[in-house]
Motif scaffolding. Sequence first.
Motif, short mmCIF file in Angstrom:
data_model
loop_
_atom_site.label_atom_id
_atom_site.label_comp_id
_atom_site.label_asym_id
_atom_site.label_seq_id
_atom_site.Cartn_x
_atom_site.Cartn_y
_atom_site.Cartn_z
N ARG A 54 0.82 -1.22 0.00
CA ARG A 54 0.00 0.00 0.00
C ARG A 54 0.85 1.27 0.00
N PRO A 55 1.96 1.34 0.77
CA PRO A 55 2.78 2.56 0.71
C PRO A 55 3.37 2.83 -0.68
N VAL A 56 3.73 1.78 -1.39
CA VAL A 56 4.27 1.97 -2.75
C VAL A 56 3.18 2.52 -3.66
N MET A 57 1.99 1.99 -3.54
CA MET A 57 0.89 2.47 -4.37
C MET A 57 0.51 3.91 -4.00
N TRP A 58 0.60 4.26 -2.72
CA TRP A 58 0.33 5.63 -2.30
C TRP A 58 1.30 6.59 -2.98
N VAL A 59 2.58 6.23 -2.96
CA VAL A 59 3.59 7.07 -3.62
C VAL A 59 3.34 7.12 -5.12
N TYR A 60 3.02 5.98 -5.71
CA TYR A 60 2.75 5.91 -7.15
C TYR A 60 1.63 6.87 -7.55
N LYS A 61 0.58 6.91 -6.76
CA LYS A 61 -0.58 7.74 -7.09
C LYS A 61 -0.34 9.23 -6.86
N ARG A 62 0.52 9.57 -5.90
CA ARG A 62 0.66 10.96 -5.50
C ARG A 62 1.95 11.63 -5.95
N VAL A 63 2.99 10.86 -6.20
CA VAL A 63 4.27 11.43 -6.62
C VAL A 63 4.43 11.09 -8.11
N HIS A 64 4.08 12.04 -8.94
CA HIS A 64 3.92 11.77 -10.37
C HIS A 64 5.18 11.31 -11.07
N TRP A 65 6.36 11.76 -10.64
CA TRP A 65 7.58 11.36 -11.33
C TRP A 65 7.93 9.89 -11.10
N THR A 66 7.27 9.23 -10.16
CA THR A 66 7.54 7.80 -9.92
C THR A 66 6.75 6.90 -10.87
N ARG A 67 5.76 7.43 -11.53
CA ARG A 67 4.88 6.59 -12.35
C ARG A 67 5.58 5.92 -13.52
N LYS A 68 6.31 6.70 -14.32
CA LYS A 68 6.96 6.12 -15.50
C LYS A 68 7.96 5.03 -15.12
N PRO A 69 8.86 5.28 -14.16
CA PRO A 69 9.81 4.21 -13.82
C PRO A 69 9.12 2.96 -13.26
N LEU A 70 8.11 3.15 -12.39
CA LEU A 70 7.42 1.98 -11.85
C LEU A 70 6.62 1.25 -12.92
N ASP A 71 5.98 1.98 -13.78
CA ASP A 71 5.24 1.34 -14.89
C ASP A 71 6.19 0.52 -15.76
N ALA A 72 7.33 1.10 -16.10
CA ALA A 72 8.30 0.39 -16.94
C ALA A 72 8.80 -0.87 -16.23
N TYR A 73 9.09 -0.77 -14.96
CA TYR A 73 9.57 -1.93 -14.21
C TYR A 73 8.50 -3.01 -14.11
N LEU A 74 7.27 -2.62 -13.86
CA LEU A 74 6.18 -3.61 -13.79
C LEU A 74 5.96 -4.28 -15.14
N ARG A 75 6.11 -3.53 -16.23
CA ARG A 75 5.96 -4.13 -17.57
C ARG A 75 7.05 -5.15 -17.87
N LEU A 76 8.24 -4.98 -17.28
CA LEU A 76 9.30 -5.99 -17.46
C LEU A 76 8.86 -7.34 -16.90
N TRP A 77 8.13 -7.30 -15.80
CA TRP A 77 7.71 -8.55 -15.16
C TRP A 77 6.38 -9.05 -15.70
#
Length: 79
Positions: A54-77
């Motif tokens: 949940r804390p990772v998702m909270w950051v993902y939703k509210r800290v916009h610069w984290t979205r692209k790197p996390l999205d790219a990493y999740l797409r790798l898996w």
Amino acid sequence: MASSSMDEDPEKKRNGGVWLAVAVMLPVLYVLSMAPVVKFYSHRPPLVVVRIYRPVMWVYKRVHWTRKPLDAYLRLWNP
């Protein structure tokens, strides 16, 4: 007589470096562990998994610069 940094024990310096590395790496490993867990529970993760990340998702939703790197990493898996 005041001790200087030259008098410090090298073992203490080494232990301090180890603790610093642990303090930096644990949060990094926590975030990186999310993608394999999401892949393992691809349909519906148990509530405990949702709560753990949940804390990772909270950051993902509210800290916009984290979205692209996390999205790219999740797409790798999860292509």
